[in-house]
Design an enzyme around this catalytic site. Structure first.
Site, PDB file in Angstrom:
ATOM      1  N   ASP A 224       0.859  -1.181   0.000  1.00 17.84           N
ATOM      2  CA  ASP A 224       0.000   0.000   0.000  1.00 17.84           C
ATOM      3  C   ASP A 224       0.898   1.234   0.000  1.00 17.84           C
ATOM      4  O   ASP A 224       2.126   1.149   0.076  1.00 17.84           O
ATOM      5  CB  ASP A 224      -0.930  -0.021   1.216  1.00 17.84           C
ATOM      6  N   GLU A 423     -10.294   6.933   4.446  1.00 19.78           N
ATOM      7  CA  GLU A 423      -9.463   6.364   5.511  1.00 19.78           C
ATOM      8  C   GLU A 423      -8.863   7.448   6.398  1.00 19.78           C
ATOM      9  O   GLU A 423      -8.537   8.545   5.956  1.00 19.78           O
ATOM     10  CB  GLU A 423      -8.347   5.514   4.907  1.00 19.78           C
TER      11      GLU A 423
END
Length: 756
Positions: A224, A423
């Site tokens: 990520d 997020e």
């Protein structure tokens, strides 16, 4: 950017890759966060987020959406989607809950596999893109729903709950897997710690032994965003542990040049075996070969550059209809009869005419903020959908419902709910709760203005997670959960209204993919199928006539606990605060920086004195870099005024990275009602700080109070100003109780007061 711009950029990247001085040119793959349609591209159809598709629970629908999304992605020249998310959420306070299909592992497994089949289709075909199963593994099970937090689970629990979606995705042929930011602390059946595996990006056991060897995954594992830098002992450019653990492709958006050099050095030093590099290369090449990239680039094929490939409005409208869940329908209010002559519907609420609120996070911008209706040329708000169905003269609108006259109103439709987040910013940190009116009191205020006045009230909740909202439910005759339905607001109108002949045109088929809490205890209990009155799987149909009685409206006691922290800025300004820039002499207007993390703002326009852009200090786009070239200030304004005296022994705390030392005096001020100002001289402190290192500064509030600031009525808790050159980055600006007592808290000797 236009579709042509996206396609041109893709082709430029591909040409550059093939122009490399190697014997066999290697084609490029480019991945994008297309998580509910091709959501980064203006004009593309935006589908419901996964939580809504979980309510629909229709594998064929999810697969069709995957196929439509792949076609839109290929139109822009891209060949890889960072989707689907396979999280099995255990605590809906997590800000990514809406990216999950359900808290039911079996449903996540079914729909996740369908999404993979839809996106990948036949690998190498013109309407195929690579799918990516993410985030491996356990991202939905962190303590307190904290993003990038710790998952405490036994190996059996991790596999059975959080691994279910990966087993099915691998069976469906998914070619890529993205490692997760979270950590795993392995426990035994009694909950005692067995082993701390640390960050998933550094776990050889999970990435190699489980995923690649035990489950037989032969595709590529991608990190990520700067995830390798979170592994103990690593930085964003240098991480032998992550490579040796099994990361094959590394997402390092800023320090990629340094990463290449550092990785070569690690191999030369023997810290990363050449065999591991060869394995990673084989996996990447295998995926590219399977995707047919050596025969045809992603930017080629019959859909390249075609605007019609972006549109799937009928499919999205059907998805909206299938995803809505009817929670309450006392007296059979829904579906509504169409207004007769002289009557009309009244629509109220902040989300009725807001495609931004309707589409949520990961839409055009990362957090889904900063968008206007004009940014959705091929979409309709809920209000627009109702007006299309009934005619504008039959549908009145008042966002706040202040002073409305209900004399000629047949029914009120209140469109309420959350505002966009993604997020990090979307988390509700413990001890916070899902109690909606604590976060959005404006919604309760709207309902109080229209409820109990003799006109039926229908509430539509647009939300990325189940909400504790008994007060809203009690003030509504009918309640529909719309989730985050995307760009097709007309799909909502299809279910709220009867057809012109007075018949039920479409019945409610959506079922709750998560239990809907009506108590704090239910919220904290985690997944359950038996929470009354709204267990997972609940959903009324139009013919269901059992009335719902009044629900307990007591506010969660935890929301009244003494506060320990007030966050002012975390990626974006938090509710009640705004991040602004202004002049020191009033010669140019103060401006709100807004929530668009991709914007670079320089003011005043004619001759900028200050420039603000988004950078990273800890995690993706979590900081703002501020560059002064003249007199200006960066400030946070609070509305309403902040009660900082409620936090005992508190300090103003923020993370700072200095890039250019100050060339003039720098002050940090706090302002309370009445213009009472306290200012501290930061110049000596900044000159002592090393460049390019992140430091956390703690400034006791007592230093400001000593200069006359009334901590009970603070209007501006942060105002950083200078007249000369200075460049620094700021993250997580907050007020923290007891931080003034910390050993590293600054003192008056470090921060001399600025004479008034």
């Amino acid at each position: 950017a236009s579709l042509a711009d996206w396609l041109a950029l893709a082709r430029a990247y591909e040409a550059a890759a093939l122009a490399a001085d190697v014997a066999t040119p290697i084609p490029l793959i480019w991945g994008t966060d297309a998580v509910h349609g091709h959501n980064n591209l203006v004009g593309a159809t935006i589908f419901p987020h996964n939580i809504g598709l979980g309510a629909a629970a229709d594998e064929a629908l999810v697969q069709a959406i995957g196929t439509a999304t792949a076609r839109a992605i290929r139109a822009s020249g891209i060949g890889w989607a960072f989707a689907p998310t396979l999280a099995v959420v255990q605590d809906a306070r997590w800000g990514r809950t809406y990216e999950s299909f359900s808290d039911d592992p079996a449903l996540v497994a079914r729909l996740g596999a369908a999404a993979v089949r839809g996106l990948q289709g036949t690998l190498g075909a013109d309407d195929s893109v690579l799918a990516c199963a993410k985030h491996y593994i356990g991202d939905g099970g962190t303590d307190g729903g904290r993003d990038q937090g710790i998952n405490r689970a036994s190996a059996d629990q991790l596999a059975a709950v959080h691994g279910a979606g990966y087993v099915s995705a691998l069976a469906a042929g998914v070619q890529t897997v993205m490692a997760s930011f979270n950590s795993w602390q392995q426990t035994d059946a009694a909950g005692s710690l067995v082993h701390d595996h640390g960050k998933l990006h550094g776990s050889h056991f999970l990435l190699t032994e489980v995923l690649k060897q035990h489950w037989g995954f032969d595709g590529l594992v991608v990190s990520d965003w700067n995830g390798v830098g979170q592994v103990t002992g690593c930085s964003n450019s240098r991480c032998a542990a992550a490579l040796n653990a099994g990361i094959d492709m590394v997402m390092v958006p800023e320090l990629w040049r340094e990463f290449i050099a550092d990785t070569i050095a690690l191999v030369d030093a023997g810290e990363v075996p050449m065999a591991r590099i060869d394995d990673a290369v084989r996996r990447i090449l295998r995926v590219k070969l399977r995707a047919g990239l050596f025969e045809q680039a992603s930017s080629q094929g019959r859909w390249a550059g075609r605007a019609d490939a972006l549109a799937a409005r009928a499919l999205a409208r059907r998805a909206v209809r299938q995803s809505l869940v009817l929670l309450k329908n006392n007296a059979g209010v829904l579906p509504l009869a169409r207004p007769q002559a002289g009557q009309r519907l009244l629509v109220v609420g902040k989300s009725a005419d807001s495609l931004q609120n309707q589409t949520g996070g990961w839409t055009l911008t990362w957090q889904g903020t900063g968008n206007a209706n004009r940014d959705f040329p091929n979409g309709d708000s809920v209000l627009a959908g109702l007006r299309q169905a009934l005619g504008e003269h039959r549908v009145a609108f008042s966002e706040t419902a202040e002073g409305v006259d209900l004399a000629d109103v047949d029914a009120v439709i209140a469109v309420l709910g959350e505002t966009p987040y993604a997020e990090g910013a979307g988390d509700i940190p413990p001890p916070g709760t899902l109690h909606h009116s604590s976060h959005h009191p404006e919604d309760l205020a709207v309902l109080q203005r229209v409820a109990g006045r003799g006109v039926p009230v229908v509430t539509l909740l647009l939300t990325g997670r189940p909400l504790l909202c008994n007060d809203l439910i009690n003030r509504s005759d009918a309640v529909v959960v719309g989730w985050l339905p995307g760009s097709e607001g007309a799909g909502v109108a299809d279910l709220l209204l009867r057809d012109p002949a007075g018949r039920v045109a479409h019945d409610y088929s959506g079922r709750l993919p998560f239990a809907w809490p009506t108590t704090v205890e239910a919220q904290e209990a985690g997944p359950a199928t038996t929470q009354p009155p709204f267990p997972r799987g609940f959903g009324l149909r139009c013919g269901d006539t059992t009335p719902l009685g009044l629900l307990d409206e007591r506010r969660p006691a935890v929301t009244d606990a003494a506060p320990t922290e007030l966050v002012l800025f975390d990626r974006v300004a938090q509710p009640g605060a705004s991040l602004r820039v202004g002049s020191l002499d009033g010669h140019w207007h103060e401006a709100d920086l807004g929530d668009d993390l991709n914007a670079v703002i320089a003011l005043p326009a004619a001759e900028p004195a200050i420039q603000v852009s988004t950078v990273q200090l800890h995690t993706q786009q979590d900081a703002r870099q501020v560059r002064w070239v003249g007199p200006a200030r960066l400030l946070i304004a609070c509305n309403p005024q902040a009660r900082l005296d409620a936090l005992a022994h508190a300090a103003l705390v923020f993370d700072l990275q200095l890039t250019q030392a100050p060339q003039a005096a720098v002050t940090l001020a706090m302002v309370s009602e009445g213009g009472n100002t306290g200012a501290l001289d930061l110049t000596p402190l900044l000159h002592r700080l090393p460049l390019h290192q992140v430091r956390t500064l703690k400034l006791p509030l007592a230093l400001f109070a000593a200069q006359g600031v009334d901590l009970s009525r603070v209007l501006t808790p942060f105002s950083l100003a200078t007249t000369g050159a200075l460049t620094l980055s700021l993250a997580r600006i907050r007020i923290v109780a007891d931080a003034a007592r910390d050993a590293d808290a600054l003192t008056g000797a470090d921060l001399p007061p600025v004479p008034r």
